[in-house]
Design an enzyme around this catalytic site. Structure first.
Site, short mmCIF file in Angstrom:
data_model
loop_
_atom_site.label_atom_id
_atom_site.label_comp_id
_atom_site.label_asym_id
_atom_site.label_seq_id
_atom_site.Cartn_x
_atom_site.Cartn_y
_atom_site.Cartn_z
CG ASP A 1 22.80 45.68 45.47
OD1 ASP A 1 23.03 46.20 46.45
OD2 ASP A 1 23.70 45.15 44.61
CG HIS B 1 23.57 42.71 49.71
ND1 HIS B 1 23.05 43.73 50.67
CD2 HIS B 1 23.91 43.45 48.60
CE1 HIS B 1 23.19 44.81 50.05
NE2 HIS B 1 23.67 44.87 48.93
CG ASP B 2 27.07 44.71 49.57
OD1 ASP B 2 27.69 43.87 48.70
OD2 ASP B 2 26.70 45.89 49.09
CG HIS C 1 29.24 49.15 48.87
ND1 HIS C 1 29.94 49.73 47.72
CD2 HIS C 1 28.37 48.31 48.48
CE1 HIS C 1 29.39 49.45 46.74
NE2 HIS C 1 28.43 48.62 47.12
CG ASN C 2 27.48 52.18 55.00
OD1 ASN C 2 26.24 52.17 54.76
ND2 ASN C 2 28.17 53.44 54.90
CG PHE C 3 24.01 47.86 59.18
CD1 PHE C 3 23.84 46.34 58.98
CD2 PHE C 3 23.20 48.34 59.78
CE1 PHE C 3 23.12 45.68 59.57
CE2 PHE C 3 21.95 47.54 60.37
CZ PHE C 3 21.91 46.19 60.12
NE ARG C 4 23.91 55.71 57.52
CZ ARG C 4 23.26 55.83 58.46
NH1 ARG C 4 21.92 56.25 58.61
NH2 ARG C 4 24.07 56.04 59.72
CG HIS C 5 24.14 49.57 50.48
ND1 HIS C 5 23.34 50.12 49.42
CD2 HIS C 5 24.72 48.31 50.05
CE1 HIS C 5 23.40 49.02 48.52
NE2 HIS C 5 24.17 48.21 48.79
#
Length: 481
Positions: free
Chosen positions: A374, A274-275, A238-242
């Site tokens: 997602d 979103h995360d 759960h980071n910017f890559r995701h």
């Protein structure tokens, strides 16, 4: 390794034997440029240590309090403390004591991010006073951001940084579009700088298509850099890559389904945020152990509400013209819909809707699109999908360790690797050999959450049937292992 940055100061001697990186800068913008260049090129994340900025504000553009506010607001996940010239050694000693208790591994860091009130570093100093990241602090900083929005001093200062110099990507715009326009997209192949460039390309294109006034290229870069610095690079999954992976999947689904460009823009903007601020854990860990964040949101879609508040706060700072009440409502609905606790509710609505009814029900359709995006990693080409599965497995293991720790059980936190230290295999065969539980985990996830959602969408829209076929093909592979 701790960093000590001197800005507008005579050279100082650091304590002997201290392992640290020392830098000297004439002005604050030069320091910001170096920090951002290192982070966006994945050389340093500045999250697992406290960095100290020794700042003499004499003849500088920002005062010391303004500098502290700037770093707290725009680099929220980076543990950077500003000190004046006279007190920096005292600040350094306190930071060293605090860091030994908090920033030692990912599990301990996540515990502090979620349960900051449970950690007492040292009498007379708190992690808050040292600007250590926590989710409660992140929310509290929204008030500082609102105050700055009223006068714009800090945004104008940040816009004065040489963004073009930072945002030099190695390949052409045509190359990045060739990646963004295919479902075979692999976010693993891009560094953080390139991920930001891809997000900018999508937003710019959809603004043009929808006749929405857009930020300038530099302003859009500053917005996206701020957003990236509010994601944790040390998270495995759960980071910017995701976030960019979900944004690209959202963009492609909107394109395939011929969604109105204005709705596509709002949904893609929602996807990239979103995360934001995700600690790499889950809602159950917030609710089961009385996190202050879970109490704030009454145990209702805790992470999703947190992401919404943080993201809309960032959006208001950089793009206030876009934050109309309608756009904010749509963004919140989109982000909340990614809560997996609501999954079956959306599946039921999908099953009860015919194709035309669904096309005309934009709130439901957009929620289904971002939900599908997602969890779309299992629909990518097998190797890409398997690499995402490895990262998620690492993160789930961290959650298991954290839960044991919160229950008072003994855990070996050394098992918890930082996101940047994960060795991602480059073949499916290697992945299967090194992670023998992965096939079973993938089958569980596909059968429990993914298959019915994409089967339902494929039944309504022939344009996305190939994605459902990809999932079936990947599932067949895992079934054979």
């Amino acid at each position: 390794m701790m960093h000590i940055f001197f800005v507008n100061c005579a050279k100082k001697e650091v304590p002997s034997g201290l392992e640290c990186c020392v830098g000297h800068f004439k002005v604050l913008r030069d320091l910001l440029q170096e920090v951002l260049e290192k982070r966006l090129n994945n050389k340093e994340d500045f999250e697992q240590e406290i960095s100290i900025v020794v700042y003499d504000d004499n003849e500088q553009e920002l005062s010391l309090p303004e500098t502290q506010t700037l770093l707290k607001i725009f680099l929220p996940c980076l543990n950077i403390k500003v000190s004046n010239v006279d007190d920096w050694q005292t600040t350094l000693q306190l930071a060293l004591k605090c860091q030994q208790r908090i920033a030692v591994d990912k599990v301990t860091s996540s515990e502090y991010w979620m349960y900051s009130k449970h950690v007492d570093c040292h009498s007379g100093v708190t992690p808050c006073s040292l600007n250590m990241y926590s989710m409660t602090q992140h929310l509290a900083r929204l008030n500082d951001a609102q105050e700055d929005q009223n006068n714009g001093v800090l945004v104008r200062f940040l816009n004065g940084v040489n963004i073009k110099g930072i945002m030099e990507v190695p390949k052409s715009t045509n190359y990045y579009w060739s990646q963004l326009n295919t479902w075979d997209f692999s976010a693993h192949s891009l560094n953080t700088l390139e991920l930001i460039a891809c997000a900018r390309l999508i937003i710019t294109k959809l603004c043009l298509a929808s006749n929405t006034p857009c930020l300038s290229e530099d302003e859009l870069n500053v917005f996206l850099i701020h957003l990236e610095c509010a994601y944790h690079q040390v998270n495995k999954f759960h980071n910017f890559r995701h976030a960019l992976d979900v944004m690209q999947a959202t963009y492609k689904l909107c394109d395939l389904l011929k969604l109105d460009p204005g709705h596509s823009l709002a949904l893609c903007i929602s996807a990239v945020g979103h995360d934001v601020g995700h600690p790499g854990t889950n809602n159950d860990l917030f609710s089961s152990f009385g996190s202050p964040i879970s109490k704030q949101y009454a145990d209702n879609s805790v992470l999703e509400n947190f992401h919404t508040d943080i993201f809309t706060g960032i959006l208001r700072q950089h793009w206030p013209q876009y934050t109309t009440s309608l756009n904010l409502k749509n963004i919140k609905e989109a982000i909340i819909s990614t809560d997996m606790a609501l999954h079956n509710r959306y599946l039921k609505q999908l099953s009860l809707s015919g194709t035309e009814k669904l096309r005309n029900n934009i709130p439901l359709l957009t929620s289904l699109i971002i939900k599908a995006a997602d969890i779309s990693n299992v629909s990518r080409p097998l190797l890409v999908s398997a690499q995402w599965a490895v990262l998620l497995a690492y993160e789930l293991n961290d959650c298991i360790l954290l839960e044991k720790k919160l229950k008072g059980q003994s855990v070996d936190v050394k098992q918890s690797k930082l996101g940047r230290d994960v060795d991602l295999p480059d073949s499916v065969e290697d992945i299967v050999a090194r992670f023998p539980r992965l096939p079973k985990d993938q089958l569980f996830f596909i059968d429990t959450f993914v298959l019915d959602l994409f089967a339902g969408l494929a039944d309504k829209f022939k344009e996305v049937r190939f994605i459902h076929e990809n999932i079936q093909s990947n599932r067949d592979f895992w079934l054979q292992q």
